[in-house]
Design an enzyme around this catalytic site. Structure first.
Site, PDB file in Angstrom:
ATOM      1  N   CYS A 113       0.835  -1.192   0.000  1.00  0.00           N
ATOM      2  CA  CYS A 113       0.000   0.000   0.000  1.00  0.00           C
ATOM      3  C   CYS A 113       0.873   1.246   0.000  1.00  0.00           C
ATOM      4  O   CYS A 113       1.981   1.255   0.545  1.00  0.00           O
ATOM      5  CB  CYS A 113      -0.903  -0.007   1.229  1.00  0.00           C
ATOM      6  SG  CYS A 113      -2.083   1.374   1.272  1.00  0.00           S
ATOM      7  N   ASP A 126       0.434   3.762   1.690  1.00  0.00           N
ATOM      8  CA  ASP A 126       0.391   4.363   3.026  1.00  0.00           C
ATOM      9  C   ASP A 126       1.813   4.602   3.544  1.00  0.00           C
ATOM     10  O   ASP A 126       2.658   3.700   3.522  1.00  0.00           O
ATOM     11  CB  ASP A 126      -0.364   3.425   3.974  1.00  0.00           C
ATOM     12  CG  ASP A 126      -0.738   4.090   5.289  1.00  0.00           C
ATOM     13  OD1 ASP A 126       0.188   4.517   6.008  1.00  0.00           O
ATOM     14  OD2 ASP A 126      -1.933   4.173   5.607  1.00  0.00           O
ATOM     15  N   ARG A 176       2.966   4.727   6.375  1.00  0.00           N
ATOM     16  CA  ARG A 176       3.326   3.992   7.583  1.00  0.00           C
ATOM     17  C   ARG A 176       3.811   2.579   7.320  1.00  0.00           C
ATOM     18  O   ARG A 176       4.140   1.845   8.264  1.00  0.00           O
ATOM     19  CB  ARG A 176       2.115   3.940   8.523  1.00  0.00           C
ATOM     20  CG  ARG A 176       1.599   5.305   8.968  1.00  0.00           C
ATOM     21  CD  ARG A 176       0.241   5.193   9.636  1.00  0.00           C
ATOM     22  NE  ARG A 176      -0.785   4.749   8.696  1.00  0.00           N
ATOM     23  CZ  ARG A 176      -2.048   4.503   9.030  1.00  0.00           C
ATOM     24  NH1 ARG A 176      -2.426   4.654  10.299  1.00  0.00           N
ATOM     25  NH2 ARG A 176      -2.922   4.103   8.120  1.00  0.00           N
ATOM     26  N   HIS A 205      -2.343  -3.932   5.021  1.00  0.00           N
ATOM     27  CA  HIS A 205      -2.148  -3.521   6.408  1.00  0.00           C
ATOM     28  C   HIS A 205      -3.486  -3.163   7.034  1.00  0.00           C
ATOM     29  O   HIS A 205      -4.387  -2.642   6.377  1.00  0.00           O
ATOM     30  CB  HIS A 205      -1.182  -2.328   6.499  1.00  0.00           C
ATOM     31  CG  HIS A 205      -1.726  -1.056   5.913  1.00  0.00           C
ATOM     32  ND1 HIS A 205      -2.352  -0.092   6.685  1.00  0.00           N
ATOM     33  CD2 HIS A 205      -1.749  -0.584   4.637  1.00  0.00           C
ATOM     34  CE1 HIS A 205      -2.721   0.913   5.907  1.00  0.00           C
ATOM     35  NE2 HIS A 205      -2.371   0.644   4.659  1.00  0.00           N
ATOM     36  N   CYS A 224      -6.223   0.241   6.720  1.00  0.00           N
ATOM     37  CA  CYS A 224      -6.042   0.743   5.351  1.00  0.00           C
ATOM     38  C   CYS A 224      -7.194   1.680   4.967  1.00  0.00           C
ATOM     39  O   CYS A 224      -8.365   1.293   4.966  1.00  0.00           O
ATOM     40  CB  CYS A 224      -5.971  -0.422   4.378  1.00  0.00           C
ATOM     41  SG  CYS A 224      -5.774   0.068   2.648  1.00  0.00           S
TER      42      CYS A 224
END
Length: 210
Positions: free
Chosen positions: A43, A45, A47, A99, A102
């Site tokens: 992803c 993202d 993080r 994750h 999400c």
């Protein structure tokens, strides 16, 4: 705020210094070329950085990231990355890593509109539709979301398996293996979903190429 980007440049200086001290030959090795054993489809993202959460050095993982770690068969950016990874770099393992928490999956579970993003989210919604009966039988919304994230990862493993050039590789040998993982942001741990494939045995016959 306009100059906050300088923090990244300063961070780079610190990283170069510490890396040179801990791994003196790393940059010379990197300059000679890349030889990763892994392709990571994750992803976007911020993080979930692949190298950091696996404690890997630069050059270890070839990375492709998008919203909700999707494998869309008309995404020529992703197709190019996967093709180069298996045909040129000869990676041995492809990891699909979702994750918990999400945002793309959360958006797909709602009826809210996000403008342009809706056109990408529809691919995630398609996964929900496939597993709708199982998901809607889960009463707890957090558990339902977690299960959706896991099922989405498994479907993307299957989507990689449907690629013609992946099946070409399997006709010549056992690699690449395709794995489904989930990252738990709350504790930093990776979870193996035990959904690993390196054949077309799990696919419906219509997806298998001669």
């Amino acid at each position: 705020m306009a100059n906050t980007f300088n923090e990244l440049l300063k961070g780079n200086e610190i990283w170069v210094k510490s890396t040179t001290e801990s791994t003196p030959d790393l940059f010379d090795s990197m300059a000679e070329g890349q030889h990763p054993q892994f392709l990571w489809i994750g992803c976007a993202d911020s993080r979930v950085p692949a190298e950091e959460i696996t404690n890997s050095l630069p050059g270890s993982i070839f990375v492709q990231r998008n919203v909700a770690n999707m494998v869309v068969h008309t995404d020529y950016n992703l197709l190019s990355v996967v093709n180069y990874a298996v045909k040129a770099l000869h990676v041995k393992h492809i990891i699909i890593c979702g994750h918990y928490g999400c945002g793309g999956v959360k958006a797909a579970m709602s009826n809210d509109s996000y403008g342009l993003l809706d056109n990408w989210i529809v691919h995630i919604k398609n996964v929900y539709q496939i597993h709708q009966q199982e998901l809607e039988a889960i009463e707890d919304p957090v558990e339902r979301e977690h299960r959706f994230i896991e099922l989405n990862v498994k479907e993307q493993v299957n989507n990689v398996s449907k690629l013609s050039f992946i099946q070409e590789e399997w006709k010549q040998g056992e690699f690449p293996y395709i794995h489904g993982w989930v990252f738990n942001i709350e504790n930093g741990k990776l979870q193996n979903l035990n959904h690993t494939v390196n054949t077309t045995d799990h696919l419906d016959p219509v997806f298998k190429y001669k």
